[in-house]
Design a protein around this motif. Sequence first.
Motif, PDB file in Angstrom:
ATOM      1  N   LEU A  71       0.572  -1.136   0.048  1.00 48.26           N
ATOM      2  CA  LEU A  71       0.116  -0.005   0.303  1.00 48.26           C
ATOM      3  C   LEU A  71       0.974   1.361  -0.313  1.00 48.26           C
ATOM      4  O   LEU A  71       0.949   1.765  -0.767  1.00 48.26           O
ATOM      5  CB  LEU A  71      -0.609   0.244   0.929  1.00 48.26           C
ATOM      6  CG  LEU A  71      -1.912   0.468   1.147  1.00 48.26           C
ATOM      7  CD1 LEU A  71      -2.536   0.634   0.147  1.00 48.26           C
ATOM      8  CD2 LEU A  71      -2.541   0.566   2.269  1.00 48.26           C
ATOM      9  N   VAL A  89      -0.020   2.834   9.534  1.00 49.98           N
ATOM     10  CA  VAL A  89      -0.296   1.530   8.934  1.00 49.98           C
ATOM     11  C   VAL A  89      -1.852   1.701   9.082  1.00 49.98           C
ATOM     12  O   VAL A  89      -2.946   1.508   8.105  1.00 49.98           O
ATOM     13  CB  VAL A  89      -0.274   0.570   9.267  1.00 49.98           C
ATOM     14  CG1 VAL A  89      -0.525  -1.134   8.657  1.00 49.98           C
ATOM     15  CG2 VAL A  89       1.664   0.203   9.251  1.00 49.98           C
ATOM     16  N   ARG A  90      -2.179   1.580  10.537  1.00 48.12           N
ATOM     17  CA  ARG A  90      -4.318   1.649  10.687  1.00 48.12           C
ATOM     18  C   ARG A  90      -5.220   2.411   9.946  1.00 48.12           C
ATOM     19  O   ARG A  90      -5.835   2.135   9.083  1.00 48.12           O
ATOM     20  CB  ARG A  90      -4.376   1.237  12.112  1.00 48.12           C
ATOM     21  CG  ARG A  90      -5.797   1.416  12.196  1.00 48.12           C
ATOM     22  CD  ARG A  90      -6.326   1.805  14.054  1.00 48.12           C
ATOM     23  NE  ARG A  90      -5.389   0.798  14.798  1.00 48.12           N
ATOM     24  CZ  ARG A  90      -5.920   0.135  15.185  1.00 48.12           C
ATOM     25  NH1 ARG A  90      -6.734  -0.931  14.809  1.00 48.12           N
ATOM     26  NH2 ARG A  90      -5.859  -0.810  16.084  1.00 48.12           N
ATOM     27  N   LYS A  91      -4.287   3.761   9.857  1.00 47.31           N
ATOM     28  CA  LYS A  91      -5.074   5.149   9.377  1.00 47.31           C
ATOM     29  C   LYS A  91      -4.789   4.954   8.201  1.00 47.31           C
ATOM     30  O   LYS A  91      -5.998   5.072   7.211  1.00 47.31           O
ATOM     31  CB  LYS A  91      -4.466   6.183   9.312  1.00 47.31           C
ATOM     32  CG  LYS A  91      -4.581   6.558  10.779  1.00 47.31           C
ATOM     33  CD  LYS A  91      -4.460   8.976  10.313  1.00 47.31           C
ATOM     34  CE  LYS A  91      -4.842   9.685  12.105  1.00 47.31           C
ATOM     35  NZ  LYS A  91      -3.138  10.326  11.997  1.00 47.31           N
ATOM     36  N   ALA A  92      -3.820   4.662   7.264  1.00 48.99           N
ATOM     37  CA  ALA A  92      -4.022   3.883   5.902  1.00 48.99           C
ATOM     38  C   ALA A  92      -5.029   2.785   5.479  1.00 48.99           C
ATOM     39  O   ALA A  92      -5.122   2.493   4.106  1.00 48.99           O
ATOM     40  CB  ALA A  92      -2.798   2.964   4.912  1.00 48.99           C
ATOM     41  N   GLY A  93      -5.179   2.279   6.045  1.00 52.34           N
ATOM     42  CA  GLY A  93      -6.563   0.580   5.736  1.00 52.34           C
ATOM     43  C   GLY A  93      -5.860  -0.460   5.720  1.00 52.34           C
ATOM     44  O   GLY A  93      -6.983  -1.655   5.303  1.00 52.34           O
ATOM     45  N   ALA A  94      -4.609  -0.473   5.849  1.00 43.80           N
ATOM     46  CA  ALA A  94      -3.780  -1.464   5.741  1.00 43.80           C
ATOM     47  C   ALA A  94      -4.457  -2.698   6.456  1.00 43.80           C
ATOM     48  O   ALA A  94      -4.648  -2.758   7.432  1.00 43.80           O
ATOM     49  CB  ALA A  94      -2.781  -1.264   5.922  1.00 43.80           C
ATOM     50  N   GLU A  95      -4.198  -4.066   6.246  1.00 42.70           N
ATOM     51  CA  GLU A  95      -4.178  -5.141   7.724  1.00 42.70           C
ATOM     52  C   GLU A  95      -2.464  -5.478   8.736  1.00 42.70           C
ATOM     53  O   GLU A  95      -2.945  -6.549   8.576  1.00 42.70           O
ATOM     54  CB  GLU A  95      -4.191  -6.896   6.202  1.00 42.70           C
ATOM     55  CG  GLU A  95      -6.164  -6.608   6.576  1.00 42.70           C
ATOM     56  CD  GLU A  95      -6.624  -5.728   5.190  1.00 42.70           C
ATOM     57  OE1 GLU A  95      -5.610  -6.058   4.757  1.00 42.70           O
ATOM     58  OE2 GLU A  95      -8.031  -6.341   4.902  1.00 42.70           O
ATOM     59  N   GLY A  96      -1.362  -5.353   7.145  1.00 43.98           N
ATOM     60  CA  GLY A  96      -0.246  -5.465   7.292  1.00 43.98           C
ATOM     61  C   GLY A  96       0.697  -4.415   8.077  1.00 43.98           C
ATOM     62  O   GLY A  96       0.653  -3.412   6.946  1.00 43.98           O
ATOM     63  N   ILE A 147       1.020  -3.600   3.854  1.00 41.45           N
ATOM     64  CA  ILE A 147       0.362  -3.922   3.010  1.00 41.45           C
ATOM     65  C   ILE A 147      -1.389  -4.445   3.441  1.00 41.45           C
ATOM     66  O   ILE A 147      -1.487  -4.654   4.473  1.00 41.45           O
ATOM     67  CB  ILE A 147       1.342  -5.492   3.143  1.00 41.45           C
ATOM     68  CG1 ILE A 147       0.841  -5.990   4.500  1.00 41.45           C
ATOM     69  CG2 ILE A 147       2.766  -4.982   2.381  1.00 41.45           C
ATOM     70  CD1 ILE A 147       1.765  -7.214   3.942  1.00 41.45           C
ATOM     71  N   ALA A 148      -1.623  -4.818   2.177  1.00 40.22           N
ATOM     72  CA  ALA A 148      -3.331  -5.000   2.167  1.00 40.22           C
ATOM     73  C   ALA A 148      -3.864  -6.376   1.630  1.00 40.22           C
ATOM     74  O   ALA A 148      -3.271  -6.707   0.636  1.00 40.22           O
ATOM     75  CB  ALA A 148      -4.232  -3.751   1.471  1.00 40.22           C
ATOM     76  N   MET A 188      -9.780   0.691  -1.202  1.00 40.64           N
ATOM     77  CA  MET A 188      -9.201   1.460  -0.297  1.00 40.64           C
ATOM     78  C   MET A 188      -9.618   2.766   1.059  1.00 40.64           C
ATOM     79  O   MET A 188     -10.425   3.505   0.157  1.00 40.64           O
ATOM     80  CB  MET A 188      -7.330   2.145  -0.393  1.00 40.64           C
ATOM     81  CG  MET A 188      -6.579   0.642   0.581  1.00 40.64           C
ATOM     82  SD  MET A 188      -6.536  -0.230   0.608  1.00 40.64           S
ATOM     83  CE  MET A 188      -5.845   0.001   2.116  1.00 40.64           C
ATOM     84  N   LYS A 189     -10.456   1.776   1.874  1.00 37.50           N
ATOM     85  CA  LYS A 189     -11.169   3.177   2.899  1.00 37.50           C
ATOM     86  C   LYS A 189     -10.117   3.494   3.977  1.00 37.50           C
ATOM     87  O   LYS A 189     -10.145   2.695   4.271  1.00 37.50           O
ATOM     88  CB  LYS A 189     -12.429   2.482   3.547  1.00 37.50           C
ATOM     89  CG  LYS A 189     -13.235   1.945   1.945  1.00 37.50           C
ATOM     90  CD  LYS A 189     -15.099   1.848   2.962  1.00 37.50           C
ATOM     91  CE  LYS A 189     -15.240   1.383   1.937  1.00 37.50           C
ATOM     92  NZ  LYS A 189     -15.002  -0.034   1.701  1.00 37.50           N
ATOM     93  N   PRO A 190      -9.456   4.168   3.627  1.00 41.66           N
ATOM     94  CA  PRO A 190      -8.317   4.548   4.920  1.00 41.66           C
ATOM     95  C   PRO A 190      -9.379   4.850   6.274  1.00 41.66           C
ATOM     96  O   PRO A 190     -10.676   5.448   6.343  1.00 41.66           O
ATOM     97  CB  PRO A 190      -7.594   5.863   4.853  1.00 41.66           C
ATOM     98  CG  PRO A 190      -8.119   6.422   2.884  1.00 41.66           C
ATOM     99  CD  PRO A 190      -9.320   5.009   2.580  1.00 41.66           C
ATOM    100  N   GLY A 191      -8.522   4.575   7.549  1.00 41.96           N
ATOM    101  CA  GLY A 191      -9.163   4.341   8.275  1.00 41.96           C
ATOM    102  C   GLY A 191     -10.350   3.549   9.201  1.00 41.96           C
ATOM    103  O   GLY A 191     -11.260   3.360  10.174  1.00 41.96           O
ATOM    104  N   SER A 234      -8.145  -5.815  11.514  1.00 45.50           N
ATOM    105  CA  SER A 234      -7.571  -6.399  12.210  1.00 45.50           C
ATOM    106  C   SER A 234      -5.846  -6.337  11.669  1.00 45.50           C
ATOM    107  O   SER A 234      -6.119  -6.615  10.525  1.00 45.50           O
ATOM    108  CB  SER A 234      -7.731  -8.318  12.248  1.00 45.50           C
ATOM    109  OG  SER A 234      -7.709  -8.905  11.635  1.00 45.50           O
ATOM    110  N   LEU A 235      -5.097  -5.241  11.797  1.00 47.34           N
ATOM    111  CA  LEU A 235      -3.630  -4.977  12.208  1.00 47.34           C
ATOM    112  C   LEU A 235      -2.757  -5.827  12.378  1.00 47.34           C
ATOM    113  O   LEU A 235      -2.622  -6.224  14.055  1.00 47.34           O
ATOM    114  CB  LEU A 235      -3.648  -3.718  12.589  1.00 47.34           C
ATOM    115  CG  LEU A 235      -2.710  -2.917  11.499  1.00 47.34           C
ATOM    116  CD1 LEU A 235      -2.563  -3.044  10.469  1.00 47.34           C
ATOM    117  CD2 LEU A 235      -2.408  -1.382  12.194  1.00 47.34           C
ATOM    118  N   PHE A 236      -1.796  -6.470  11.827  1.00 52.89           N
ATOM    119  CA  PHE A 236      -0.767  -7.194  12.421  1.00 52.89           C
ATOM    120  C   PHE A 236       0.745  -6.041  12.033  1.00 52.89           C
ATOM    121  O   PHE A 236       0.912  -5.326  10.743  1.00 52.89           O
ATOM    122  CB  PHE A 236      -0.391  -8.288  12.038  1.00 52.89           C
ATOM    123  CG  PHE A 236      -0.050  -8.458  10.491  1.00 52.89           C
ATOM    124  CD1 PHE A 236       1.269  -8.378  10.140  1.00 52.89           C
ATOM    125  CD2 PHE A 236      -0.955  -8.892   9.798  1.00 52.89           C
ATOM    126  CE1 PHE A 236       1.816  -9.318   9.340  1.00 52.89           C
ATOM    127  CE2 PHE A 236      -0.590  -9.007   8.566  1.00 52.89           C
ATOM    128  CZ  PHE A 236       0.722  -8.879   8.516  1.00 52.89           C
TER     129      PHE A 236
END
Lengths: 267, 268
Positions: A155, A207-214, A243-244, B18-21, B25-27
């Motif tokens: 991403l 990373v969270r704000k970008a909407g990614a999963e990792g 990365i998404a 892509m929907k920012p915000g 579940s994030l790693f």
Amino acid sequence: MHGLPPAAVERLTRAKRSGVFTSLLSAPSAAGIKAVGLEPVGEVMGCVVLSVASRYQLTTNYGYNPGTFATPYLQALNTGYNTALERLRAEAGALGADGVVDIRLSLRSLGQAEEFLAMGTAVRARSTTRPKSLFTTDLSGSDVAKLMLAGWVPLQVEWAGAANAIYTGIATQSQTSFYAGNIEVDSYTRLVNRVRAEARTRFHEMVRKAGAEGGIVSQLALSTWEPGEQVVAALAYVYGTAIAKFHRGTATPASTLTIMPLRRQGE
Amino acid sequence: MTTVDGIPEDAMRRLAEMKPGQKTSLFTSDLSVNEFLLVREAGFRPLGMVLGSSIYHVGFQFGRWSKNQELEVLSNAMYHARELAMTRMEAEADVLGADGIVGVRLDIEFKEFGSDLAEFIAVGTAVKADEPGQWRNNTGKPFTSDLSGQDFWTLVQAGYAPLGMVMGTCVYHVAHQRFWQAMSNVGQNVEIPQFTEALYDARELAMSRMQAEAEALHAEGIVGVQLLSLPHRWGGHTTEFFAIGTAVKPLRADHTIAKPQLVLPLVD
């Protein structure tokens, strides 16, 4: 065009006219991105030279919060890297690319100023859909290919830094004296743990704000220095790619083939 | 070059949507792409990068420099500081609810603040198994392993599970030679028995300590052992011998893996 220097604009128009693509990719990386339907468009660059406040210059009077001693330096790094990346993105956008792979960030001292440089290879996907905004990654072409084959797409690169400084008191002096014996130095340990934790939290948030999963971290760096008498500063940064996931289902559909490379040990 | 159908299309569609915000579940992970994919394939999900650190003052050792001896103050310091860093990393992984930590790196950095100060740091990626199972070790902590993602995958394929990183350290002082002894050796090819013995002793101490840790975890064996000689900053006669490896337990009775294909790689 996009606030780029005249030389860059000229290079871009020439690149568009000639139809010859350039790339900074190694042969395996070039073959890798083709396998997942990405075509190189051209090498792109973003660069900025900033005059950076000395790390050893105490800008605040004593008695103020020492935590701010390292802030100007952190801000300079943050501005430098982000400006370089923005200009790189602008170049890639002007070339009509969908993304930039294999981005390398570097910092070079020019004496009174620092040069921040980002270089990468712009790519365009063989697809009818265009991404909302350019994707950027510091991963190599082969890594991008492996990720995309497994159902993940890069991403954007993220650089997150944090800095702090403390006064060291009697306790630190006694813990670091010759007679202290084996002992953990509490103040220093707290300081480096705090800045690292802060840098990691910021990276996570970005990373969270970008909407990614990792987020794949490629660098976690820490530097410490003494800006003045009994003052200790630390700066940490995390650099990596968000990365998404685009495959459906819970498991990543990698299909690993166990192979034994025929080369000498250690190569 | 063949393109795998649909991949660029699907990937670009994801980027277009892509929907920012939005909540996901994030790693975060400290693994390389190869390692990340292999750890997923081995049936584990990365939860996050975990880290522990300690800045440690290493005490002064008084000793008789004409004698071969272990420098216990230094040995204890090197062990205790690493243990602090590892424990903090394990605590972070515990908070994330991890089954284990893979790709652990243990580093020592001497700091600008003084020659006796060093930062001990442990970094790794906390993982959780997709299938619930008995992954934690007999101390109830998440397993730790300094194996790369590639080695970890192979180990799990072969029917073994990591239990924990085990280590042993010994900081040893090799006696200075007496003047006349040194003179008598000048220009001759001779073994210097006191040096040989010293190095044997020191390595033996480091390895036996590592082995004792593995026994405490009820391990079947230790894989990926490295035996390092680290001179640090103590001059030519004082060296840390450091043994580190991953203790493993069997997951099943047979340990055969699929026969690998032989390939000739076209890269340098």
